[in-house]
Design an enzyme around this catalytic site. Structure first.
Site, PDB file in Angstrom:
ATOM      1  N   ALA A 179      49.078  35.442 -53.005  1.00  0.00           N
ATOM      2  CA  ALA A 179      48.252  34.967 -51.651  1.00  0.00           C
ATOM      3  C   ALA A 179      49.159  34.552 -50.602  1.00  0.00           C
ATOM      4  CB  ALA A 179      47.203  34.011 -51.839  1.00  0.00           C
ATOM      5  N   VAL A 221      52.093  38.581 -47.154  1.00  0.00           N
ATOM      6  CA  VAL A 221      51.556  39.789 -47.089  1.00  0.00           C
ATOM      7  C   VAL A 221      50.217  39.892 -48.258  1.00  0.00           C
ATOM      8  CG1 VAL A 221      51.994  42.488 -48.183  1.00  0.00           C
ATOM      9  CG2 VAL A 221      54.076  40.842 -47.288  1.00  0.00           C
ATOM     10  N   GLY A 222      50.157  39.345 -49.108  1.00  0.00           N
ATOM     11  CA  GLY A 222      49.041  39.331 -49.959  1.00  0.00           C
ATOM     12  C   GLY A 222      47.696  38.915 -49.014  1.00  0.00           C
ATOM     13  N   ARG A 225      66.960  43.472 -49.934  1.00  0.00           N
ATOM     14  CA  ARG A 225      65.983  43.141 -50.697  1.00  0.00           C
ATOM     15  C   ARG A 225      66.460  43.239 -52.157  1.00  0.00           C
ATOM     16  NH1 ARG A 225      64.727  47.358 -47.010  1.00  0.00           N
ATOM     17  NH2 ARG A 225      62.939  46.797 -45.594  1.00  0.00           N
ATOM     18  N   ASN A 277      59.475  43.222 -53.694  1.00  0.00           N
ATOM     19  CA  ASN A 277      60.730  43.725 -53.470  1.00  0.00           C
ATOM     20  C   ASN A 277      61.791  43.463 -54.696  1.00  0.00           C
ATOM     21  OD1 ASN A 277      60.878  45.602 -51.155  1.00  0.00           O
ATOM     22  ND2 ASN A 277      60.548  43.867 -49.920  1.00  0.00           N
ATOM     23  N   HIS A 300      63.115  52.170 -50.272  1.00  0.00           N
ATOM     24  CA  HIS A 300      62.856  51.258 -49.208  1.00  0.00           C
ATOM     25  C   HIS A 300      63.939  50.480 -49.355  1.00  0.00           C
ATOM     26  CE1 HIS A 300      60.498  48.816 -46.871  1.00  0.00           C
ATOM     27  NE2 HIS A 300      60.360  47.960 -47.790  1.00  0.00           N
TER      28      HIS A 300
END
Ligand code: NAI
Ligand code: OAA
Length: 316
Positions: free
Chosen positions: A8, A11-12, A88, A120, A180
């Site tokens: 959370a 991003v979440g 990353r 990542n 990525h």
């Protein structure tokens, strides 16, 4: 549809918020190990529902996977983000343990879920999630290409405007495939267009090379500015994948998936265009790569394999 978002953090929480705003899900469960954070963010989001007119229920829990039971989609964002100056790939050791454990726990409660991996280094985390669960490949999808393509379109639109061709990012069509990562992702200049006009007819080789380079380091640039990595575009990109699954829209979106001979590769997860629908990814779309773009894709595949090799014990 029921969606679980693990992690959370920046991003979440953004994924959960955008999914609620898009109104296609019945319920979103946000889960984190930090006591009270998911609950607080979910409550804050629910207090937007009147102002923003959505009926999705957002629920926050601390480490209670029973609340995630029977989710259709599980989005995995748990893990450390990088700091300025890091790659990353440096996150591989610490995030592998987190991703493996949360995927296993989530799967126990949602045996039919489709997993979208964000943490990542995402290509390796997707490979790990697939291998450690033994799920069929259509149900484990990494998000990176959607975000990198959005950045590519953004930088193309900036360059087009500077060259006297008015363009917003959504006027531009462009796709990024490959891993990525900062060095080897492959923005496909050859098929990028402004409302159907090839960008190669509108921008010089030098300008296009600059756009490609800015796209590749797009995440690092934001990390430098923010002190941690980005979340608005990553969250929106992940929510777009969930939406394509929820609506069975069959959209073609570049995502990280396990290849079984497509693009001449197998035994790794890397970004390629796929058709996304209710069962996860339905097929890999073949783009005929030539010359430099093919060579760059091959490099990207090798880079992804090298990170997978660092997964070591996590794969057991
Ligand atoms: N694939 C992509 O395109 C992108 C990937 N990322 C990656 O997403 C991850 C999350 O980034 P942010 O949200 O910015 O980080 P953040 O630090 O804001 O949030 C991560 C959250 O994960 C939680 N967490 C850690 N271990 C957990 C566990 N075992 N179970 C449940 N929750 C746990 C933390 O408590 C924290 O709240 C990072 O690895 C980052 O590199 C970020 C942006 C784009
Ligand atoms: O740059 C990072 O570390 C986070 C990420 O993957 C992105 O924003 O593309």
């Amino acid at each position: 549809m029921k969606v679980t978002v693990v992690g959370a953090g920046n991003v979440g929480a953004t994924v959960a918020n955008v999914v609620a705003l898009k109104k296609f899900a019945r319920e979103v469960v946000l889960i984190d190990i930090k006591e009270g954070v998911s609950e607080g963010k979910a409550m804050d989001m629910m207090q937007c529902s009147h102002a923003l007119n959505f009926d999705t229920t957002v629920k926050g829990v601390t480490n209670d996977y029973s609340a995630t039971a029977n989710s259709d989609v599980v989005v995995v964002t748990s893990g450390l983000p990088r700091k300025p100056g890091m790659t990353r790939e440096e996150l591989v050791g610490v995030n592998a343990k987190i991703v493996k454990s949360v995927v296993e726990q989530a799967l126990k409660h949602s045996p039919n879920a489709i997993f979208i991996i964000i943490s990542n280094p995402m290509d390796a985390m997707t490979y790990l999630a697939l291998k450690s669960t033994g799920l069929p490949r259509n149900r484990v999808i990494g998000m990176g290409g959607m975000l990198d393509s959005s950045r590519f379109r953004y930088y193309l639109s900036e360059a087009l405007n500077a060259a006297g061709h008015p363009a917003t990012p959504s006027d531009v069509d462009g796709m990024v495939i490959g891993g990525h990562n900062d060095k080897t992702m492959v923005p496909l200049v050859s098929i990028a267009t402004l409302r159907g006009i090839p960008v190669t007819q509108l921008l010089s080789k030098e300008v296009l090379a600059d756009v490609v380079q800015k796209t590749k380091v797009g995440g690092a640039t934001l990390t430098g500015l923010l002190g941690t990595s980005a979340w608005y575009a990553p969250g929106a990109s992940a929510a777009t994948l969930v939406e394509a699954i929820a609506l069975d829209s069959k959209k073609v979106i570049p995502c990280c998936v396990y290849l079984e001979g497509e693009y001449g590769e197998k035994e790794l997860c890397v970004g390629v265009p796929i058709v996304l629908g209710k069962d996860g990814f339905e097929k890999v779309v073949d783009v005929k790569l030539e010359g430099e773009e093919k060579a760059k894709f091959d490099e990207s595949v090798e880079a992804a394999r090298a990170v997978n090799a660092q997964l070591g014990d996590a794969l057991k």
